[in-house]
Design an enzyme around this catalytic site. Structure first.
Site, PDB file in Angstrom:
ATOM      1  N   TYR A  70       0.873  -1.335   0.009  1.00  0.00           N
ATOM      2  CA  TYR A  70      -0.076   0.154   0.044  1.00  0.00           C
ATOM      3  C   TYR A  70       0.838   1.201   0.148  1.00  0.00           C
ATOM      4  O   TYR A  70       0.402   2.321  -0.751  1.00  0.00           O
ATOM      5  CB  TYR A  70      -1.163  -0.214   1.238  1.00  0.00           C
ATOM      6  CG  TYR A  70      -2.118  -1.027   1.150  1.00  0.00           C
ATOM      7  CD1 TYR A  70      -2.127  -2.269   1.177  1.00  0.00           C
ATOM      8  CD2 TYR A  70      -3.107  -0.422   0.186  1.00  0.00           C
ATOM      9  CE1 TYR A  70      -3.272  -3.167   0.611  1.00  0.00           C
ATOM     10  CE2 TYR A  70      -4.182  -1.252  -0.032  1.00  0.00           C
ATOM     11  CZ  TYR A  70      -4.186  -2.528   0.219  1.00  0.00           C
ATOM     12  OH  TYR A  70      -5.262  -3.409  -0.070  1.00  0.00           O
ATOM     13  N   ASP A 107      -7.817   5.967  -4.582  1.00  0.00           N
ATOM     14  CA  ASP A 107      -6.715   6.703  -4.882  1.00  0.00           C
ATOM     15  C   ASP A 107      -6.956   8.136  -4.283  1.00  0.00           C
ATOM     16  O   ASP A 107      -6.152   8.999  -4.372  1.00  0.00           O
ATOM     17  CB  ASP A 107      -6.329   6.790  -6.291  1.00  0.00           C
ATOM     18  CG  ASP A 107      -7.216   6.768  -7.188  1.00  0.00           C
ATOM     19  OD1 ASP A 107      -7.277   6.302  -8.207  1.00  0.00           O
ATOM     20  OD2 ASP A 107      -8.370   7.597  -6.773  1.00  0.00           O
ATOM     21  N   HIS A 122     -14.675   1.779  -1.006  1.00  0.00           N
ATOM     22  CA  HIS A 122     -13.641   0.854  -0.640  1.00  0.00           C
ATOM     23  C   HIS A 122     -12.577   1.429   0.051  1.00  0.00           C
ATOM     24  O   HIS A 122     -11.492   0.986   0.324  1.00  0.00           O
ATOM     25  CB  HIS A 122     -13.004   0.076  -1.908  1.00  0.00           C
ATOM     26  CG  HIS A 122     -13.976  -0.742  -2.592  1.00  0.00           C
ATOM     27  ND1 HIS A 122     -13.958  -1.279  -3.898  1.00  0.00           N
ATOM     28  CD2 HIS A 122     -15.098  -1.289  -2.181  1.00  0.00           C
ATOM     29  CE1 HIS A 122     -14.837  -1.902  -4.193  1.00  0.00           C
ATOM     30  NE2 HIS A 122     -15.701  -2.164  -3.179  1.00  0.00           N
ATOM     31  N   CYS A 150      -0.051   1.421  16.460  1.00  0.00           N
ATOM     32  CA  CYS A 150      -1.128   2.503  16.875  1.00  0.00           C
ATOM     33  C   CYS A 150      -0.873   3.223  18.216  1.00  0.00           C
ATOM     34  O   CYS A 150      -0.164   2.591  18.832  1.00  0.00           O
ATOM     35  CB  CYS A 150      -2.566   1.579  17.283  1.00  0.00           C
ATOM     36  SG  CYS A 150      -3.808   2.505  18.207  1.00  0.00           S
ATOM     37  N   CYS A 153      -2.903   1.911  21.110  1.00  0.00           N
ATOM     38  CA  CYS A 153      -2.829   0.572  21.837  1.00  0.00           C
ATOM     39  C   CYS A 153      -1.527  -0.128  21.511  1.00  0.00           C
ATOM     40  O   CYS A 153      -1.496  -1.457  21.762  1.00  0.00           O
ATOM     41  CB  CYS A 153      -4.285  -0.203  21.520  1.00  0.00           C
ATOM     42  SG  CYS A 153      -4.212  -0.775  19.722  1.00  0.00           S
ATOM     43  N   GLY A 190     -14.894   2.625 -16.278  1.00  0.00           N
ATOM     44  CA  GLY A 190     -13.699   2.118 -15.759  1.00  0.00           C
ATOM     45  C   GLY A 190     -13.588   0.909 -14.762  1.00  0.00           C
ATOM     46  O   GLY A 190     -12.717   0.912 -14.031  1.00  0.00           O
ATOM     47  N   THR A 191     -14.801   0.039 -14.728  1.00  0.00           N
ATOM     48  CA  THR A 191     -14.522  -0.959 -14.036  1.00  0.00           C
ATOM     49  C   THR A 191     -14.956  -2.342 -14.605  1.00  0.00           C
ATOM     50  O   THR A 191     -15.749  -2.248 -15.677  1.00  0.00           O
ATOM     51  CB  THR A 191     -15.651  -0.612 -12.739  1.00  0.00           C
ATOM     52  OG1 THR A 191     -15.695  -1.610 -11.864  1.00  0.00           O
ATOM     53  CG2 THR A 191     -17.127  -0.491 -13.157  1.00  0.00           C
TER      54      THR A 191
END
Ligand code: BV8
Length: 254
Positions: A70, A107, A122, A150, A153, A190-191
């Protein structure tokens, strides 16, 4: 290659439309240089199947690998700019009284282009959340720990995107279903129309009598069902459509 002529019926209906909904996928960002979701990945990532990386199981198995995938995609998007297709959708939002932009993309390019009423089904690459708490974090240290921890925690951070097998955010999905069911014209742009429940939205629009327009250089499982099929690149077709429908010279005889 000049694009095929735009259907006169579509031009007339879009000019008169009050409620328009659009669903976009990775293809609308392709002309910004952002690889589509299922396109062969490059370099280090070529050996991985995106559908296997975009899962909680992959993250549990190898959090560093998934976090760095990512991070690589964020860097690709940072170097990209919205393209003429994104900008044409901004113009359509200006022209149509009720316009909803539903995107599967993570994006953030629609917002950077200037779109406002956006439903991110998404999630978004540029947000992160705690894997343990499932709660967002505002920012994270760019240190050498990958994934970062995190601050609340100490659990691992993960991208704030919806992985396969995870449910979509209820609010945006409900709003998207309402927009699809009430639209006069629904665009699928575009899918590959493969991923559910997003891929169900054009069928909800068809079921309530909307005209469904698909913009894609390739056929998809949706193609046999649509009202208008515009075969080509979004970055070419959308600006041409805006010009024909709303610009003074555009109102030539169909
Ligand atoms: C869920 C975020 C409950 C991460 C993504 C039925 C109902 C519900 C779920 C399912 C179901 N059947 C199966 C499922 C499970 C699954 C699913 O749909 N699987 C598919 C593969 C069969 N769905 C889920 O898991 C969803 N969760 O419903 O939870 C549940 C769970 C399990 C079982 C039942 C219920 C979650 C789905 C979300 C997954 N996350 N992304 C990330 O990005 O890393 S989805 C991923 O695919 C991308 O985000 C992308 O948005 C999405 C769709 O891909 P596309 O955008 O279409 O991109 P793609 O590369 O495929 O195609 C690009 C297209 O552009 C091509 O057609 C190309 O021709 C075209 N193109 C290229 N250039 C251009 C162009 N078009 C125009 N102009 C150009 N220039």
């Amino acid at each position: 290659m000049s694009a095929a002529p735009l259907p006169a019926e579509l031009v007339t209906r879009l000019r008169a439309a009050r409620r328009v909904a659009v669903l976009t996928g990775a293809g609308i960002s392709a002309e910004s240089g952002v690889p589509t979701f299922r396109e062969a990945q490059t370099g280090l990532w070529a050996r991985y199947n995106p559908e296997e990386l975009a899962t909680p199981e992959a993250f549990r198995r190898n959090p560093k690998l998934v976090w760095e995938w990512y991070a690589w995609r964020r860097e690709r998007v940072r170097q990209a700019e919205p393209n003429a297709g994104h900008r044409a959708l901004v113009e359509i939002e200006r022209r149509v009284p009720e316009f909803t932009l539903i995107t599967q993309n993570v994006d953030g390019l629609h917002r950077r282009a200037g779109s406002h009423n956006i439903l991110e089904l998404h999630g978004n690459l540029f947000r992160a959340k705690c894997f343990s708490e499932d709660r967002p974090v505002e920012s994270w240290p760019d240190g050498d720990e990958s994934p970062p921890r995190c601050p609340r925690c100490g659990g691992l951070l993960r991208p704030d995107v919806v992985w396969f097998g995870e449910t979509l955010p209820a609010g945006p999905l409900r709003a998207a279903e309402h927009a699809a069911a009430t639209a006069e014209i629904f665009f699928s742009i575009g899918t590959s129309a493969l991923v559910y429940p997003a891929a169900d939205l054009p069928f909800k629009a068809l079921a309530t009598g909307a005209a469904v327009v698909e913009i894609n250089p390739q056929p998809t499982p949706l193609s046999p069902h649509v009202t208008f099929s515009l075969n080509g690149a979004a970055g070419e077709i959308l600006p041409a459509l805006v010009a024909r429908v709303w610009e003074p010279g555009g109102q030539q005889r169909p």
